[in-house]
Design an enzyme around this catalytic site. Structure first.
Site, PDB file in Angstrom:
ATOM      1  CG  LEU A   1     120.066   8.572  -0.195  1.00 53.06           C
ATOM      2  CD1 LEU A   1     118.831   7.559  -1.010  1.00 53.06           C
ATOM      3  CD2 LEU A   1     121.057   7.180   1.004  1.00 53.06           C
ATOM      4  CG  ASP A   2     127.287   8.425   0.292  1.00 54.73           C
ATOM      5  OD1 ASP A   2     127.230   9.308   0.864  1.00 54.73           O
ATOM      6  OD2 ASP A   2     127.930   7.459   1.123  1.00 54.73           O
TER       7      ASP A   2
END
Length: 275
Positions: A124-125
């Site tokens: 996930l960013d």
């Protein structure tokens, strides 16, 4: 049941479940926490247990827990007690890495409660929060993370502007990005401000492309303000607080393993890495 019909499954005399022929199936199920030996015997007799895809109803059946794939009522069973499956509600500002070479906050702070070395399934960013799976099961992690296996993820995006039904339709038809076309598996509008100040959009995707939700929404004219992943395959974030991690329940673990085994059976071996 012979070895030719179900992998290494063999029949053997009653005993303690040890030896060259493996472990008695009812004992293996009991050791895995499925049920007591007596209840496990009943499950076997009722034809509710499969080994390597074949229904087994012989009480003398033995299995090799290291190689045989067993399911009960269609739910996969994990015999290896050293495997850990953890769900984390990742906060924003944390990178999806076990050690960041730039010194940014990483995932190590969330794995201290487990002795095993856990790794994240996909990424996930840093500016995206939500459900992240941590595990030491490399084979399962590969299947879950690679888009070739089609495991879906569900995101809730808060975006600028008033999203219309036409925009939702465009997302499912597909948009053209710099690295090729992409379409959402599903998309729906959760809410939209009459003043056009913002909307909530739910997107379901199986793509592993970098920052794909943000790029898709920007392409249709609605940049993402906040983004959270609420679901990964059969796992839901639920009420897990931001920054908290927990081990999967027995039901969740079974659902995840079942999905992974089915995906592996249905998909050709991939030859590329996911981002």
């Amino acid at each position: 049941m012979s070895e030719s019909s179900a992998g290494s499954v063999t029949e053997g005399p009653s005993g303690d479940g040890r030896g060259s022929d493996g472990v008695r199936l009812n004992k293996a199920l009991a050791n895995a926490g499925v049920a007591s030996r007596r209840v496990a015997e009943q499950l076997i007799v009722e034809g509710r247990v499969r080994v390597n895809g074949v229904v087994v109803d012989e009480l003398g059946t033995r299995v090799d827990p290291a190689t045989d794939l067993v399911d009960v009522d269609g739910t996969a069973i994990q015999f290896d007690s050293t495997m850990r499956y953890v769900v984390l509600n990742k906060p924003t500002g944390v990178v999806s890495s076990m050690k960041d070479d730039r010194g940014r906050p990483d995932l190590r702070q969330f794995t201290a409660d487990w002795e095993e070395r856990l790794y994240n399934v996909g990424r996930l960013d840093a500016d995206t929060s939500g459900l992240l799976i941590l595990t030491n099961d490399g084979a399962l992690a590969h299947i879950l993370a690679h888009p070739a296996f089609g495991v879906t993820k569900v995101y809730i995006a808060k975006v600028d502007g008033r999203v219309t039904a036409q925009t939702i339709a465009a997302l499912t038809r597909g948009v053209q990005l710099e690295d090729g076309p992409i379409a959402a598996d599903k998309a729906r509008l959760l809410s939209s401000s009459d003043r056009g100040t913002g909307s909530l959009v739910e997107l379901t995707l199986h793509s592993g492309r970098n920052r794909i939700v943000r790029r898709m929404m920007a392409e249709v004219g609605h940049p993402v303000v906040e983004l959270v992943r609420r679901q990964f395959g059969p796992l839901h974030l639920g009420s897990l607080p931001v920054g908290q991690a927990r081990e999967l329940t027995k039901v969740e673990r079974g659902a995840l393993l079942t999905l992974a085994r089915r995906a592996a059976d249905d998909s050709p071996p991939p030859d590329e890495e996911t981002q």
